[in-house]
Design an enzyme around this catalytic site. Structure first.
Site, mmCIF file in Angstrom:
data_model
loop_
_atom_site.group_PDB
_atom_site.id
_atom_site.type_symbol
_atom_site.label_atom_id
_atom_site.label_comp_id
_atom_site.label_asym_id
_atom_site.label_seq_id
_atom_site.Cartn_x
_atom_site.Cartn_y
_atom_site.Cartn_z
ATOM 1 N N LEU A 93 -21.948 22.649 -17.829
ATOM 2 C CA LEU A 93 -22.995 23.335 -18.566
ATOM 3 C C LEU A 93 -24.316 23.093 -17.858
ATOM 4 C CD1 LEU A 93 -22.132 22.347 -22.261
ATOM 5 C CD2 LEU A 93 -21.681 24.551 -21.153
ATOM 6 N N ASP A 94 -25.174 24.095 -17.861
ATOM 7 C CA ASP A 94 -26.509 23.914 -17.314
ATOM 8 C C ASP A 94 -27.267 22.885 -18.144
ATOM 9 O OD1 ASP A 94 -26.072 25.880 -15.410
ATOM 10 O OD2 ASP A 94 -26.941 27.479 -16.643
ATOM 11 N N LEU A 95 -28.053 22.043 -17.489
ATOM 12 C CA LEU A 95 -28.974 21.186 -18.222
ATOM 13 C C LEU A 95 -30.118 22.040 -18.731
ATOM 14 C CD1 LEU A 95 -29.178 18.126 -15.779
ATOM 15 C CD2 LEU A 95 -28.052 18.171 -18.002
ATOM 16 N N THR A 127 -28.418 22.651 -21.685
ATOM 17 C CA THR A 127 -27.466 23.264 -22.612
ATOM 18 C C THR A 127 -26.483 22.206 -23.104
ATOM 19 O OG1 THR A 127 -27.632 25.322 -21.339
ATOM 20 C CG2 THR A 127 -25.788 25.127 -22.870
ATOM 21 N N HIS A 163 -28.214 29.390 -15.291
ATOM 22 C CA HIS A 163 -29.312 29.872 -16.146
ATOM 23 C C HIS A 163 -29.107 31.319 -16.596
ATOM 24 C CE1 HIS A 163 -32.502 26.766 -14.538
ATOM 25 N NE2 HIS A 163 -31.366 26.201 -14.945
#
Length: 215
Positions: A29-31, A33, A143
């Site tokens: 997961l993107d940071l 998130t 993103h």
């Protein structure tokens, strides 16, 4: 924990909690998130998961609190390849740019009073409502949800990098997401909280690869 912290990463924490050092991370997961992650307990499952990802057979759903209601349905944009953020996005295709597709399934109005106190602090003064959207991610770019929704003027609550429709402008002949706007209201600072959550992951798992839950 940050992704570059090997002792406090999500993988290390789950390995310790399950006493299983063989666990391998196959999904990210993107940071910053938050939400569901997938780990593999075996090499065959790891290969199977990657095959499902390549075939676009892993269905990933997200929930987001947004500054404005997005249009329901399919959203298609094109992202300029880059390892840097903020990402550049266009409505129109360009040579070498990556297609980004997501679908907004539903949108609900949420009043300020119904939000957790930490989320309430992210609302600008005078804004009483936010909008909760259920989203299916059809491609997996860094993103992607944040940039696509910001492009449409529906920024994820707490997202200072792609803060508002004001971060979307025309540059070099195409609209792009330009990222942080230093003139924004301080209420939009993320303070570590981004109201974007991975809520479900669905894929086919053959019986031979299924494992009993840990005790």
């Amino acid at each position: 924990p940050r992704a570059d912290n090997s002792e406090e990463s999500c993988l290390a924490c789950v390995q310790r909690a399950l006493n299983d050092s063989a666990l391998v991370g196959v999904h990210r997961l993107d940071l910053p998130t938050h939400g569901l992650l997938v780990f593999a307990r075996s090499l065959p499952f790891k290969h199977h998961f990657y095959q499902q990802m390549r075939a676009r057979e892993v269905h990933k759903c997200y929930s987001a609190l947004l500054s404005a209601p997005p249009r329901q349905g399919l959203h298609v944009h094109f992202m300029k390849p880059s390892s840097w953020s903020p990402k550049t996005l266009s409505k129109d295709p360009h040579p070498g740019w990556l297609p980004c597709r997501l679908q907004v399934l539903s949108v609900r109005t949420v009043s300020r009073g119904a939000l957790h106190a930490s989320a309430q602090k992210l609302l600008p003064d005078g804004q009483e409502d936010v909008f909760e959207a259920d989203i299916v991610l059809l491609t997996g770019r860094t993103h992607q949800i944040r940039t696509q929704l910001a492009f449409e003027g529906a920024t994820v609550l707490g997202d200072n990098l792609y803060r508002s429709a004001a971060t979307v402008k025309k540059e070099n002949g195409y609209p792009d997401c330009i990222g942080k706007d230093t003139s924004h209201d301080s209420a939009w600072e993320a303070n570590g909280l981004l109201c974007l959550q991975a809520t479900s992951i669905r894929l086919r798992v053959p019986a031979a690869l299924q494992d009993s839950p840990p005790p």
